[in-house]
Design a protein around this motif. Structure first.
Motif, PDB file in Angstrom:
ATOM      1  N   ASN A  12      -1.359   0.702   6.088  1.00  0.00           N
ATOM      2  CA  ASN A  12      -1.990   1.624   5.294  1.00  0.00           C
ATOM      3  C   ASN A  12      -0.750   2.582   4.274  1.00  0.00           C
ATOM      4  O   ASN A  12      -0.487   2.945   3.844  1.00  0.00           O
ATOM      5  N   SER A  13       0.332   2.939   4.339  1.00  0.00           N
ATOM      6  CA  SER A  13       0.910   4.065   4.795  1.00  0.00           C
ATOM      7  C   SER A  13       2.630   3.927   5.246  1.00  0.00           C
ATOM      8  O   SER A  13       2.607   3.768   7.026  1.00  0.00           O
TER       9      SER A  13
ATOM     10  N   GLY B 203       2.469  -3.016   3.962  1.00  0.00           N
ATOM     11  CA  GLY B 203       0.644  -3.364   3.486  1.00  0.00           C
ATOM     12  C   GLY B 203       0.331  -4.997   4.167  1.00  0.00           C
ATOM     13  O   GLY B 203       0.278  -4.777   5.322  1.00  0.00           O
TER      14      GLY B 203
ATOM     15  N   ALA C 173       8.529  -0.749   2.670  1.00  0.00           N
ATOM     16  CA  ALA C 173       7.366  -0.836   2.016  1.00  0.00           C
ATOM     17  C   ALA C 173       6.564  -2.121   2.699  1.00  0.00           C
ATOM     18  O   ALA C 173       6.804  -2.439   4.139  1.00  0.00           O
TER      19      ALA C 173
ATOM     20  N   ALA D 294       4.951   4.155  10.346  1.00  0.00           N
ATOM     21  CA  ALA D 294       3.883   3.408   9.564  1.00  0.00           C
ATOM     22  C   ALA D 294       2.536   3.182  10.364  1.00  0.00           C
ATOM     23  O   ALA D 294       2.580   2.737  11.252  1.00  0.00           O
TER      24      ALA D 294
ATOM     25  N   CYS E 215      14.835   1.015   1.314  1.00  0.00           N
ATOM     26  CA  CYS E 215      13.646   1.496   0.891  1.00  0.00           C
ATOM     27  C   CYS E 215      13.287   1.099   2.177  1.00  0.00           C
ATOM     28  O   CYS E 215      13.218  -0.199   2.375  1.00  0.00           O
TER      29      CYS E 215
ATOM     30  N   CYS F  95      11.971   5.424  10.806  1.00  0.00           N
ATOM     31  CA  CYS F  95      10.321   5.301   9.795  1.00  0.00           C
ATOM     32  C   CYS F  95       8.816   5.634  10.671  1.00  0.00           C
ATOM     33  O   CYS F  95       8.893   4.587  12.121  1.00  0.00           O
TER      34      CYS F  95
ATOM     35  N   SER G 121       8.873   4.155   1.383  1.00  0.00           N
ATOM     36  CA  SER G 121       9.388   5.197   1.420  1.00  0.00           C
ATOM     37  C   SER G 121      11.003   4.744   1.118  1.00  0.00           C
ATOM     38  O   SER G 121      10.817   3.682   1.987  1.00  0.00           O
TER      39      SER G 121
ATOM     40  N   SER H 252       6.670   6.487   6.518  1.00  0.00           N
ATOM     41  CA  SER H 252       7.507   7.427   5.785  1.00  0.00           C
ATOM     42  C   SER H 252       8.439   7.752   6.597  1.00  0.00           C
ATOM     43  O   SER H 252       8.296   7.360   7.796  1.00  0.00           O
TER      44      SER H 252
ATOM     45  N   THR I 209       1.021  -1.205   0.006  1.00  0.00           N
ATOM     46  CA  THR I 209       0.305  -0.301  -0.079  1.00  0.00           C
ATOM     47  C   THR I 209       1.082   1.378   0.074  1.00  0.00           C
ATOM     48  O   THR I 209       0.500   2.760  -0.616  1.00  0.00           O
ATOM     49  N   SER I 210       2.293   1.411   0.128  1.00  0.00           N
ATOM     50  CA  SER I 210       2.560   2.103   0.908  1.00  0.00           C
ATOM     51  C   SER I 210       4.718   1.834  -0.008  1.00  0.00           C
ATOM     52  O   SER I 210       4.858   1.299   0.515  1.00  0.00           O
TER      53      SER I 210
END
Length: 108
Positions: free
Chosen positions: A79-80, A37, A35, A91, A33, A89, A26, A82, A23-24
């Motif tokens: 869902n998200s 979900g 990710a 989430a 990165c 991080c 960063s 950063s 879903t996201s």
């Protein structure tokens, strides 16, 4: 999923035994990165955990997102996400029953 190789992003199988829905994502530097979900089983998501994938050294690594210790299920969705750096991080998402009638979930 995609992984950087020789300056290009190439398709890569997601690690783990899940059918992930991402879903996201960063990225805090080239090739680094996170990710997030959830796992989708197609029928009854009664045991579908929230998922966190971390890309480091061109390899994706999987972590199942933890839920609070008093939870009666591991079902969740992130869902998200950063990230400011590899160790910074956040989430957000939900956890609860398979209908996700649950409560907010924050992973740091």
């Amino acid at each position: 999923m995609r992984t950087p190789q020789a300056g290009n992003w190439v398709p890569t199988a997601a690690p783990g035994n899940f059918n992930p829905v991402l879903t996201s994502v960063s990225c805090f530097s080239a090739g680094s990165c996170v990710a997030v979900g959830y796992s989708y089983d197609g029928y009854d998501n009664s045991s579908a955990p929230a998922l966190i994938y971390m890309l480091s050294s061109n390899t994706w690594n999987l972590t199942v997102a933890p839920v609070p210790s008093d939870s009666t299920t591991n079902t969740g969705v992130l869902n998200s996400v950063s990230c400011l750096s590899a160790d910074s991080c956040i989430a957000v998402g939900l956890y609860g029953n398979y209908n996700l009638d649950g409560v907010g979930l924050l992973e740091m």
